[in-house]
Design a protein around this motif. Sequence first.
Motif, mmCIF file in Angstrom:
data_model
loop_
_atom_site.group_PDB
_atom_site.id
_atom_site.type_symbol
_atom_site.label_atom_id
_atom_site.label_comp_id
_atom_site.label_asym_id
_atom_site.label_seq_id
_atom_site.Cartn_x
_atom_site.Cartn_y
_atom_site.Cartn_z
ATOM 1 N N VAL B 82 0.743 -1.048 0.088
ATOM 2 C CA VAL B 82 0.012 0.224 0.038
ATOM 3 C C VAL B 82 0.750 1.194 -0.215
ATOM 4 O O VAL B 82 0.419 2.249 -0.796
ATOM 5 C CB VAL B 82 -1.038 -0.064 1.208
ATOM 6 N N MET B 85 2.105 1.966 -3.417
ATOM 7 C CA MET B 85 1.209 2.255 -4.517
ATOM 8 C C MET B 85 1.074 3.727 -4.314
ATOM 9 O O MET B 85 0.667 4.377 -5.308
ATOM 10 C CB MET B 85 -0.157 1.371 -4.310
ATOM 11 N N ALA B 100 3.925 -0.520 -7.146
ATOM 12 C CA ALA B 100 2.958 0.303 -7.694
ATOM 13 C C ALA B 100 2.959 -0.125 -9.160
ATOM 14 O O ALA B 100 1.507 0.348 -9.884
ATOM 15 C CB ALA B 100 3.752 1.706 -7.619
ATOM 16 N N SER B 103 -0.133 -2.450 -9.515
ATOM 17 C CA SER B 103 -1.524 -2.092 -8.809
ATOM 18 C C SER B 103 -2.591 -2.600 -9.277
ATOM 19 O O SER B 103 -3.656 -3.063 -8.627
ATOM 20 C CB SER B 103 -1.604 -0.581 -8.316
ATOM 21 N N TRP B 106 -3.200 -6.068 -7.926
ATOM 22 C CA TRP B 106 -3.599 -6.059 -6.595
ATOM 23 C C TRP B 106 -5.070 -5.987 -6.450
ATOM 24 O O TRP B 106 -5.961 -6.374 -5.962
ATOM 25 C CB TRP B 106 -3.084 -5.100 -5.550
#
Lengths: 360, 483
Positions: B82, B85, B100, B103, B106
């Motif tokens: 997190v 990101m 990132a 992302s 995810w």
Amino acid sequence: MGLFILRRFGVMLLTALCLTYIVFFMTNLYPNLEKLAKTQGNFRMSDEAVASFLEDRGYLQSTPRKYLEWVGLAPGYLTEKDGVPLGKCVRPGMTVEEVPNYCGILQGDWGWSTVAKAPVSDVLGTRLANTGYLMWWVMVLMVPSALIIGVLAGMREGSKLDRSLSTVSILSTATPEYVSGVIFIVFLASSRYGLSPWLAEMGLIEGKTLFKGTAAKAMETPTFENFFLPVLTIALYGMGYIARMTRASMAEVMTAQYIRTARLKGVNFRNVVIKHALRNALIAPFTVIMLQVPWLLNGVVIVENLFNYKGFGWQLVNAAGNNDIDVLLAVSVVSVVVVLLTQLISDIGYVYLNPRIRIS
Amino acid sequence: MEPLTWTGPFGAFVDPIFSVVLVVFLILVAIQVVGAYALPAVNDRILADGTIIRDRGPNAMIGMAVRYALLALLALIVVYIVAGMFTPLGTVGIVGALAAQLSPVWISLLATFLISIVYKRKLGLYGKLFDSTVGMIGFGIVMFWVYTAVFAGVFDMITTHDELAQVSGMKNKGPGTPLRGIEEGDYPYYLLGGDNLARDVFSRVVEGSWIVITIAPPATLFAFMVGITLGLPAGYFGGRLDTFLSFLANLVLAFPVILLFYLLVTPEIVAIGVPNYLAVVLFIFPIIFVAVLLNSRFYTRPRLRTPLLISVVGLMFWFYLCLVSAKGSAIDVLPSTLDLFDISSGFLVVFVSVAFVNSITVFRIVRGLALDIQTRDYVAAAQTRGEGPWYIMLWEILPNARGPLIVDFCLRIGYTTILLGTLGFFGLGLPPESPDWGTTINDGRKLMQLYVHPVLPPAFALLTLVLGLNLLADGLREESLRD
């Protein structure tokens, strides 16, 4: 029993014949022969030169005819050009009179390796000895550890030890040799990464690395240092599968009625496992281990190339890359024999181990 | 520009916590395994009034500690992702930058899991998968690679550079090396370093997943079509047909797989079109399968069957022709106006040889299942009812064999992935610059003792995908046995 074995040998012979014919056909397709001619002669041969080169050596006869020559049922092709004999049975330095009429498998002649410039039986003999040595150590490492893992995991199904050992065996079946080999070399045999620089700094190892990343020297002087990694790499991939089969068989036996009876009689757990369960639980893994041998052959090819160990698998890739026809044929005969022989042994062994089965 | 470190400034205070939790977790797991044997399984306390309180004693407490340590570990991993990101590039270093880049993966994974867990009771076997931890982990890993492949291959996201582009000065550079002289809009780093031809390792691994995902599952599906179409009659009818087909299967199985690949895939053999002819034979089996499937079901209703069969088989046949015929190859039958797509010959060769090798094993499995299931009562009932043999095979035996077949399908995709890697490892089939994992491992292994970063990422990628498929199969087996 005798009839059964005889029939299996018949099937084996038929399979070997069919298989070698397929290999023969594929390797004798014209583009492959052209490659052969160019590697033998020179790479800038014209098409006519290639054709006459092949024609002179008898490569342009029909495939069944050439196959019969290879088996030794038809006389080998022979021509003479400028007083030099050319053809299937010709070996360097022979005069026309010395060339034998027949030279096939039936005469004990496995052919001539065009790459190594030596008889196939000589080339493959040493290679097979190398691989045999490798396989022996793989078996010595793989079978006991797989059985121990399987039995430990299967004797108490669902316990934490079972879970962790099962995870280990799944992980090992999911790691092909070329991945585990690479990881081992990087972490154990590199002077810049992994364990070795650390150990060398502390003075725990003599050389720069813990293990050697290549087994090229292991053909003459196998040591733990240069031989362990290839053995471990092959053994690990096969180990997981055998361990899982052993675990399943052990778990099944542990739920059997006679185990419960033994427990209720008051026999302690260790004796139940060792005296009552183990012998019955090891019948199924025996079959699996025998049938695993052909699979190991596959791993051998990868690992021998990765570690540059000149054995059977290395020879296979070398011969296939250079279209070394006679070597390829001998390789396929060997592998058929290995596959079918292990099947036969596993069938017969199963009958001996399991008194409930009889071959009718 | 400074090269990126693994976790950047963010890691300076999170890394120590992470390593402490990791060490604690590993120690606890070791204690747990030993404790399960060394400590007593139950702990009895006899009270003054003569009653006994029994619990699992220290083992229960160790188990709880392991669970919380695991949760803490997972929470920390989520924190890294997190943070990566939502902070600017470089704060969380390479790990954050990778998180990132990934992302979209995810987000899709999260959505998939949320929806599946909410509706798991309505989703049949798929929903039951979410009852087993092992199955969920496996499914998560597999879906991670599937989403990565789809986002990279279809939407062109995730990758940071072109997988074939060579950037000067980046040869064998380590992870996190910044590019020199970048232009506006270029990604400034090679996140996992450059390989020996100065290409971005991260982008190549991600693109490689697309190659694996486009070859392995469809090839396995074709192998299943072939195996089922031949294996069912072999098992059901037995006799000469069975003897003949089994002999052929044993013949191919006696081949070392790599010799078979060398024979099928060398450029000389490809040039005369052996793989193309093999494709012609292999790709016809799905059509036969579907035609027989539909005909055996609807032959009592000819007015429905005839148009259905004509349209479905016609459509499939068109696709079949598009598949097998390509400009300039050995088979070039379809005029180019009708030919929807051409498949590159390297791709076709690999696809066909992998499908061929797998179909033999599937044949043996299906034959064994058919032999077993045809002795059941419902098969006898169908025979008494006067159903035809093909109806019994496809609509009575096959649905009842689905459990083991689904499990084997998962395992076999993993095995196909391994085979693909083997082909790449020996440099067979796919072009040498192809980013698939086997080829990349083969490329990287020459300098492996000096530069590990080009070879480890594809190796771990392959390892995790196959492991995920194995765990998924294990979870499915567990849940389908529970029915």
